[in-house]
Design a protein around this motif. Sequence first.
Motif, PDB file in Angstrom:
ATOM      1  N   UNK A 181      26.606  35.650  16.449  1.00  0.00           N
ATOM      2  CA  UNK A 181      25.775  35.763  17.625  1.00  0.00           C
ATOM      3  C   UNK A 181      24.924  34.203  17.856  1.00  0.00           C
ATOM      4  N   UNK A 182      24.673  33.739  16.494  1.00  0.00           N
ATOM      5  CA  UNK A 182      24.151  32.467  16.411  1.00  0.00           C
ATOM      6  C   UNK A 182      24.957  31.079  16.779  1.00  0.00           C
ATOM      7  N   UNK A 183      26.340  31.669  16.643  1.00  0.00           N
ATOM      8  CA  UNK A 183      27.193  30.629  16.857  1.00  0.00           C
ATOM      9  C   UNK A 183      27.410  30.366  18.310  1.00  0.00           C
ATOM     10  N   UNK A 184      27.353  31.514  18.996  1.00  0.00           N
ATOM     11  CA  UNK A 184      27.576  31.190  20.539  1.00  0.00           C
ATOM     12  C   UNK A 184      26.429  30.705  21.198  1.00  0.00           C
TER      13      UNK A 184
ATOM     14  N   UNK B 230      30.288  37.525  25.827  1.00  0.00           N
ATOM     15  CA  UNK B 230      31.221  36.805  25.006  1.00  0.00           C
ATOM     16  C   UNK B 230      31.339  37.273  23.574  1.00  0.00           C
ATOM     17  N   UNK B 231      29.870  37.841  23.211  1.00  0.00           N
ATOM     18  CA  UNK B 231      29.960  38.338  21.859  1.00  0.00           C
ATOM     19  C   UNK B 231      30.729  39.646  21.793  1.00  0.00           C
ATOM     20  N   UNK B 232      30.450  40.480  23.001  1.00  0.00           N
ATOM     21  CA  UNK B 232      31.244  41.714  23.021  1.00  0.00           C
ATOM     22  C   UNK B 232      32.758  41.665  22.915  1.00  0.00           C
ATOM     23  N   UNK B 233      33.331  40.586  23.770  1.00  0.00           N
ATOM     24  CA  UNK B 233      34.836  40.533  23.492  1.00  0.00           C
ATOM     25  C   UNK B 233      35.163  40.028  22.296  1.00  0.00           C
ATOM     26  N   UNK B 234      34.483  39.054  21.643  1.00  0.00           N
ATOM     27  CA  UNK B 234      34.944  38.465  20.403  1.00  0.00           C
ATOM     28  C   UNK B 234      34.918  39.463  19.064  1.00  0.00           C
TER      29      UNK B 234
ATOM     30  N   UNK C 262      42.433  46.465  23.230  1.00  0.00           N
ATOM     31  CA  UNK C 262      41.182  45.734  23.491  1.00  0.00           C
ATOM     32  C   UNK C 262      40.316  46.747  24.469  1.00  0.00           C
ATOM     33  N   UNK C 263      41.031  47.279  25.423  1.00  0.00           N
ATOM     34  CA  UNK C 263      40.347  48.162  26.465  1.00  0.00           C
ATOM     35  C   UNK C 263      39.723  49.350  25.461  1.00  0.00           C
ATOM     36  N   UNK C 264      40.553  49.866  24.685  1.00  0.00           N
ATOM     37  CA  UNK C 264      39.928  50.961  24.011  1.00  0.00           C
ATOM     38  C   UNK C 264      38.849  50.572  23.003  1.00  0.00           C
ATOM     39  N   UNK C 265      38.662  49.436  22.411  1.00  0.00           N
ATOM     40  CA  UNK C 265      37.818  48.976  21.668  1.00  0.00           C
ATOM     41  C   UNK C 265      36.576  48.549  22.532  1.00  0.00           C
ATOM     42  N   UNK C 266      36.483  48.044  23.643  1.00  0.00           N
ATOM     43  CA  UNK C 266      35.571  47.793  24.671  1.00  0.00           C
ATOM     44  C   UNK C 266      34.957  48.914  25.020  1.00  0.00           C
TER      45      UNK C 266
END
Length: 128
Positions: free
Chosen positions: A22-25, A46-50, A121-125
């Motif tokens: 989070x702090x890196x973004x 972006x945090x959610x995707x990464x 990724x769809x399942x994880x998101x």
Amino acid sequence: MGMSGLDTWYGFMKSHDQVALWELLHPDAVFESPVVHSPQRGREIVFKYLTAAEKVLGGPGFTYIGEWRNETSAVLEFENEIEGIKINGIDMITFDVDGRITHFKVMVRPLKAINLLHRLMGEMLARQ
């Protein structure tokens, strides 16, 4: 700039420390996925995707096998095998002067790997 941002990225991939990510973004970070048509904009998405990608791709067997860099960006080649499919791809990362990620693009091959990652990724998101 040095590459303190890149060092922090590598640290996140080893530690899975979501606070560090989070702090890196950068607040206006952009993420480009190999399976989503439009760029995803803003730290939260972006945090959610990464974090989802790290859980799907970054598990056992994940390794960076190549690195190319300049003063503000890096291209990291990775590979892993999931469900019997060998995945090969690159992370293209751009950093600001403070070492925060401003742009993150992922490219993946072969097509079987893209299709697998699209499903996983769809399942994880959906679970996040």
